[in-house]
Design an enzyme around this catalytic site. Structure first.
Site, mmCIF file in Angstrom:
data_model
loop_
_atom_site.group_PDB
_atom_site.id
_atom_site.type_symbol
_atom_site.label_atom_id
_atom_site.label_comp_id
_atom_site.label_asym_id
_atom_site.label_seq_id
_atom_site.Cartn_x
_atom_site.Cartn_y
_atom_site.Cartn_z
ATOM 1 N N GLN A 230 0.853 -1.188 0.000
ATOM 2 C CA GLN A 230 0.000 0.000 0.000
ATOM 3 C C GLN A 230 0.896 1.248 0.000
ATOM 4 O O GLN A 230 2.066 1.200 0.384
ATOM 5 C CB GLN A 230 -0.918 -0.077 1.241
ATOM 6 C CG GLN A 230 -1.950 1.013 1.364
ATOM 7 C CD GLN A 230 -1.444 2.180 2.169
ATOM 8 O OE1 GLN A 230 -0.484 2.068 2.911
ATOM 9 N NE2 GLN A 230 -2.088 3.317 2.001
ATOM 10 N N SER A 232 1.626 3.837 1.692
ATOM 11 C CA SER A 232 2.437 4.324 2.807
ATOM 12 C C SER A 232 3.547 3.356 3.177
ATOM 13 O O SER A 232 4.476 3.709 3.895
ATOM 14 C CB SER A 232 1.547 4.532 4.032
ATOM 15 O OG SER A 232 1.110 3.278 4.529
ATOM 16 N N LYS A 233 3.441 2.108 2.729
ATOM 17 C CA LYS A 233 4.356 1.069 3.201
ATOM 18 C C LYS A 233 5.774 1.273 2.663
ATOM 19 O O LYS A 233 5.975 1.992 1.685
ATOM 20 C CB LYS A 233 3.823 -0.329 2.817
ATOM 21 C CG LYS A 233 2.423 -0.625 3.354
ATOM 22 C CD LYS A 233 2.376 -0.731 4.879
ATOM 23 C CE LYS A 233 0.988 -0.573 5.453
ATOM 24 N NZ LYS A 233 0.183 -1.769 5.489
ATOM 25 N N ASN A 234 6.720 0.587 3.290
ATOM 26 C CA ASN A 234 8.121 0.793 2.916
ATOM 27 C C ASN A 234 8.402 0.370 1.479
ATOM 28 O O ASN A 234 9.365 0.823 0.879
ATOM 29 C CB ASN A 234 9.047 0.034 3.867
ATOM 30 C CG ASN A 234 9.018 0.607 5.278
ATOM 31 O OD1 ASN A 234 8.137 1.402 5.621
ATOM 32 N ND2 ASN A 234 9.978 0.230 6.102
ATOM 33 N N LEU A 235 7.567 -0.523 0.935
ATOM 34 C CA LEU A 235 7.620 -0.848 -0.489
ATOM 35 C C LEU A 235 6.265 -0.451 -1.093
ATOM 36 O O LEU A 235 5.293 -1.193 -1.021
ATOM 37 C CB LEU A 235 7.877 -2.348 -0.698
ATOM 38 C CG LEU A 235 7.855 -2.847 -2.146
ATOM 39 C CD1 LEU A 235 8.773 -2.046 -3.031
ATOM 40 C CD2 LEU A 235 8.247 -4.307 -2.201
#
Ligand SMILES: *Cc1c(COP(=O)(O)O)cnc(C)c1O
Length: 461
Positions: A230, A232-235
């Site tokens: 998603q 906001s996630k780090n990936l």
């Protein structure tokens, strides 16, 4: 300050960082502490901010470098699952050291799929943490199972193995630990409990890409691991998710389940018709293309978050009333999707957490109070009152008041309601100077806590 949801919080913190590229950490030096009263005062009382610039933007699209690859996919007209998706899955499996990877539309559906194909469903209990994103628990309910909450260890923010063992009943089928905030849960003890009681472990690593425990990437320690891509996630891919596991039969079934029950892998030769119940939650080629591009930086960015996170921990740990999350000794890397610390207002002249957050925001440091209690949210009751649950579960198990009592989680509640403070992962992509500025902001608020409280009581702020 009103409690913000994680995503609202991201919107604000990204607005603050708009336009600042990942690599550009240069901005005017702040001269707080230079001797003048207004420079040393907290920004909330009219002093200058500890951090005057923006923060690294998130997500990062490197144009024009990335443009060609995405356009190539769009121009090809092959937008549904094909070779880019295969390549993304192979790459992610390789990066975490899993035998197999299956991409799906998002992290929520990676959890739903993994639980379903690990055989978890109606009649089963799944033990998880109350300190998580709502998707973890929705995935359990979407499979018709009952979420059972094991409280957290407040010092680590992670599910407490001692509480897990206390919650095991004859219905318990699985443990769903979450490496919340990008910090590894205590997997050695969790796996030992699982072996002892013959339980399946599915890791929710949706916030913990390339975090590791005992040198092993999280998501590959249990039977299966789930990831989210998603925004906001780090990936970040916008939407996206993946399941990893070394179990071929399980992964073949996950594939079929994510593709309308059509045969795959070991069953592909013998069957051509759909042979099992399944939905359709497939990744698309443009998601895979974005993922492949974003993956190029993930290792480096994860190392930077870890390095800056540890540096920031060491700086702020000295401030009375500030306790950065404790890591389990086996932790070889936390990736700080959210950088957490606990705030003790007693050490800040009784300053309520919301006022502390306001003061920190005023210093130019975006922050949030994080999650609100999850185990009491109405969706669980709604599941218990549903036709399906009423049909298949004994009445005693669906007694909601008794359930709330059994699932009370005072440690998690204390984090939610009083203590937790989060910074976002993109801030850890800045430099040591910015980490110093965050620490200076916290120190400044601490040393002026009395004056802030006076102004607050007089209604001046
Ligand atoms: C984001 C997240 C999910 C769900 O992932 P989506 O891609 O948003 O569906 C699940 N669990 C945790 C802990 C998460 O942070």
């Amino acid at each position: 300050m009103k409690k913000t949801t994680r995503r609202e919080f991201f919107k604000t913190s990204f607005r603050a960082g708009a336009g600042i590229a990942l690599a550009s950490v240069a901005h005017p030096v702040v001269s707080w502490g230079a001797g003048t009263e207004s420079a040393t005062l907290p920004a909330l009382l009219g002093g200058s901010r500890s951090h005057a610039g923006g923060w690294p933007a998130w997500p990062v699209w490197k144009s024009p470098e990335y443009d060609g690859k995405l356009l190539e996919v769009m121009r090809s007209g092959v937008w549904s699952r094909a070779h880019n998706t295969d390549a993304f899955e192979a790459k992610w499996a390789e990066m975490v050291g899993a035998k197999r990877c299956l991409s799906v539309v998002n992290g929520t559906n990676s959890l739903i799929t993994a639980l379903a194909q690990a055989g978890i469903g109606i009649g089963d209990e799944v033990i998880t943490t109350p300190y998580t994103f709502v998707a973890t628990v929705q995935a359990i309910l979407m499979n018709g199972a009952i979420p059972v909450f094991a409280d957290v260890d407040r010092e680590t923010f992670q599910i407490d193995p001692v509480q897990i063992e206390r919650k095991i009943t004859k219905r318990t089928k699985a443990i769903l630990p979450v490496h919340i905030l990008g910090i590894p849960a205590d997997m050695d003890r969790i796996m030992a409990i699982a072996r002892k009681h013959d339980l399946i472990v599915i890791e929710d690593a949706c916030q913990a890409h390339l975090a590791s425990y005992g040198g092993k990437p999280v998501g590959t320690i249990g039977f299966a691991g789930c990831f989210s891509f998603q925004n906001s996630k780090n990936l970040p891919i916008g939407e996206g998710g993946a399941i990893v596991s070394d179990d071929d039969d399980f992964m073949d079934r996950c594939f079929s389940y994510h593709n309308l029950g059509f045969p795959y892998g070991s069953r592909a030769g013998s069957l051509s018709d759909a042979f099992m119940v399944g939905g359709k939650v497939r990744f698309s080629e443009y998601q895979a293309a974005i993922g492949l591009l974003e993956l190029q930086d993930l290792e480096q960015a994860s190392a930077l978050r870890w390095e800056n996170g540890q540096y920031l921990r060491s700086k702020i740990a000295a401030v009375p009333g500030i306790a950065p999350a404790r890591l389990y000794p086996q932790t070889t890397r936390a990736v700080y999707h959210l950088f957490p610390f606990r705030y003790d207002k007693e050490q800040f002249c009784g300053m309520p957490r919301d006022l502390f957050l306001r003061a920190l925001e005023a210093e130019g440091v975006p922050c949030s109070s994080g999650y609100t209690p999850l185990q009491t949210q109405p969706f669980i009751r709604a599941a218990f009152e549903s036709k399906l649950y009423r049909k298949v579960y004994p009445k005693s198990l669906l007694n909601y008041d008794a359930y709330l009592l059994k699932n009370s989680c005072p440690e998690s509640d204390a984090l939610c309601d009083e203590e937790a403070v989060w910074l976002t992962q993109n801030m850890l992509l800045a430099g040591h100077r910015e980490m110093d500025e965050i620490a200076a902001a916290i120190e400044k608020i601490h040393s002026h806590a009395g004056r802030i409280m006076d102004a607050f009581k007089k209604g001046e702020i």
